[in-house]
Design a protein around this motif. Structure first.
Motif, mmCIF file in Angstrom:
data_model
loop_
_atom_site.group_PDB
_atom_site.id
_atom_site.type_symbol
_atom_site.label_atom_id
_atom_site.label_comp_id
_atom_site.label_asym_id
_atom_site.label_seq_id
_atom_site.Cartn_x
_atom_site.Cartn_y
_atom_site.Cartn_z
ATOM 1 N N SER A 48 0.740 -1.228 -0.032
ATOM 2 C CA SER A 48 -0.024 -0.122 -0.097
ATOM 3 C C SER A 48 0.896 1.092 0.008
ATOM 4 C CB SER A 48 -1.051 -0.193 1.120
ATOM 5 O OG SER A 48 -0.268 -0.031 2.516
ATOM 6 N N VAL A 49 0.160 2.258 -0.565
ATOM 7 C CA VAL A 49 1.129 3.708 -0.335
ATOM 8 C C VAL A 49 0.316 4.522 0.779
ATOM 9 C CG1 VAL A 49 1.522 5.675 -1.794
ATOM 10 C CG2 VAL A 49 1.586 3.347 -2.952
ATOM 11 N N ARG A 107 7.361 2.633 -7.146
ATOM 12 C CA ARG A 107 6.847 2.114 -6.179
ATOM 13 C C ARG A 107 6.991 0.635 -6.278
ATOM 14 N NH1 ARG A 107 1.512 4.087 -8.393
ATOM 15 N NH2 ARG A 107 1.734 5.984 -7.128
ATOM 16 N N GLU A 108 6.422 0.058 -5.151
ATOM 17 C CA GLU A 108 6.447 -1.442 -5.191
ATOM 18 C C GLU A 108 5.254 -1.760 -6.246
ATOM 19 O OE1 GLU A 108 7.657 -4.186 -5.548
ATOM 20 O OE2 GLU A 108 8.234 -4.789 -3.624
ATOM 21 N N ILE A 109 5.419 -3.077 -6.720
ATOM 22 C CA ILE A 109 4.377 -3.763 -7.638
ATOM 23 C C ILE A 109 3.144 -4.202 -6.504
ATOM 24 C CG2 ILE A 109 3.776 -5.495 -9.099
ATOM 25 C CD1 ILE A 109 6.767 -6.005 -9.787
ATOM 26 N N GLU A 110 1.943 -3.530 -6.956
ATOM 27 C CA GLU A 110 0.718 -3.843 -6.102
ATOM 28 C C GLU A 110 0.454 -5.291 -5.978
ATOM 29 O OE1 GLU A 110 1.041 -1.531 -8.409
ATOM 30 O OE2 GLU A 110 0.122 0.255 -7.779
ATOM 31 N N HIS A 175 12.116 -1.027 -4.226
ATOM 32 C CA HIS A 175 11.652 -2.058 -3.606
ATOM 33 C C HIS A 175 12.103 -3.454 -4.349
ATOM 34 C CE1 HIS A 175 8.660 0.685 -1.823
ATOM 35 N NE2 HIS A 175 8.866 1.080 -2.710
ATOM 36 N N ALA A 176 12.020 -4.652 -3.427
ATOM 37 C CA ALA A 176 12.523 -5.704 -3.986
ATOM 38 C C ALA A 176 11.878 -6.290 -5.174
ATOM 39 C CB ALA A 176 12.374 -6.927 -3.020
ATOM 40 N N GLY A 177 10.583 -6.276 -5.296
ATOM 41 C CA GLY A 177 9.947 -6.820 -6.510
ATOM 42 C C GLY A 177 9.976 -5.682 -7.781
ATOM 43 N N SER A 178 9.838 -4.377 -7.336
ATOM 44 C CA SER A 178 10.112 -3.528 -8.450
ATOM 45 C C SER A 178 11.353 -3.383 -9.255
ATOM 46 C CB SER A 178 9.585 -2.051 -8.203
ATOM 47 O OG SER A 178 10.428 -1.592 -6.932
ATOM 48 N N ILE A 179 12.675 -3.572 -8.162
ATOM 49 C CA ILE A 179 13.918 -3.426 -8.862
ATOM 50 C C ILE A 179 14.024 -4.774 -9.585
ATOM 51 C CG2 ILE A 179 16.355 -3.494 -8.047
ATOM 52 C CD1 ILE A 179 15.267 -1.823 -5.497
#
Length: 229
Positions: A48-49, A107-110, A175-179
């Motif tokens: 969440s943001v 941001r991270e993948i939702e 973030h881990a997923g987005s990177i």
């Protein structure tokens, strides 16, 4: 002789004109995963943001990361619009007397339907669709969330903003997923097995070199530097 000189001049002029515009300049872009968040400490997925703050351990990790990164000569500091990345970037920004520029696209993948579920089961739930993205199926969506194309377009736009800033050696806290997913989707020398064998830990780093026009190459994945030719 005058005729010959004119001919030579014309040839040189044509050759100079045909050389085309200069090649786009490459940069070195370092991605840093945020330090431990309260969500990480709970063991539950929180995409969440703005999301949760860093844990006490995370604050110590953020300072340790700043100590390690202080001498890297970064000329720009970026973070997503999630609190944990901005808090991780803050000690380094203070050391370098730099402002942190917030880019929502980092941001991270939702997580969609899997929000609030166990991080331990993410490979069998949250990341089933992203694994398909790596196979070229960018139209696949995480249930209740976004497609691979939507994610990739968003993160790529943020990277383009970083490049267009003129910074040559920027650092981006994400973030881990987005990177991991953006890197493997966009570098010219991906190794998809790294998603499984070397997932990014808190404050883990990925370094790429290149530019948005001619592409990117992976040069460091959390200490791994050998990616072949």
């Amino acid at each position: 002789m005058k005729v010959l000189a004119c001919v030579i001049a014309v040839v040189l002029l044509v050759a100079g004109c045909s050389s085309g515009p200069p090649a786009p300049e490459s940069i070195t872009l370092t991605f840093v995963r945020h330090a431990q968040s309260q969500g990480n400490a709970s063991g539950l997925i929180d995409s969440s943001v703005p999301g949760p703050d860093l844990s006490e351990e995370g604050r110590s990790q953020a300072q340790a990361a700043a100590d390690e990164l202080r001498d890297k000569d970064f000329d720009g500091i970026y973070a997503s619009d999630m609190v944990r990345t901005q808090q991780t970037a803050a000690p380094l920004a203070a050391d370098l007397n730099e402002q942190v520029e917030v880019l929502p696209g980092l941001r991270e993948i939702e997580a969609g339907w899997f929000e609030g579920t166990s991080e331990a089961t993410a490979a069998e739930t949250y990341f089933l669709a992203p694994v398909q993205w790596l196979d070229g199926n960018l139209a696949v969506a995480i249930p209740g969330s976004i497609t691979g194309k939507e994610f990739n377009d968003r993160f790529t736009a943020a990277v383009a903003e970083i490049y267009d800033s003129g910074d040559k050696n920027p650092v981006a806290f994400a973030h881990a997923g987005s990177i991991m997913l953006w890197t493997l989707l966009n570098v010219q020398n991906p190794n998809d097995s790294l998603l499984r064998t070397r997932p990014l830990p808190n404050t883990g780093r990925v370094v790429v070199e290149g530019n948005p026009m001619t592409g990117w190459r992976l040069v460091n994945w959390d200490g791994i530097t050998d990616f072949g030719a």
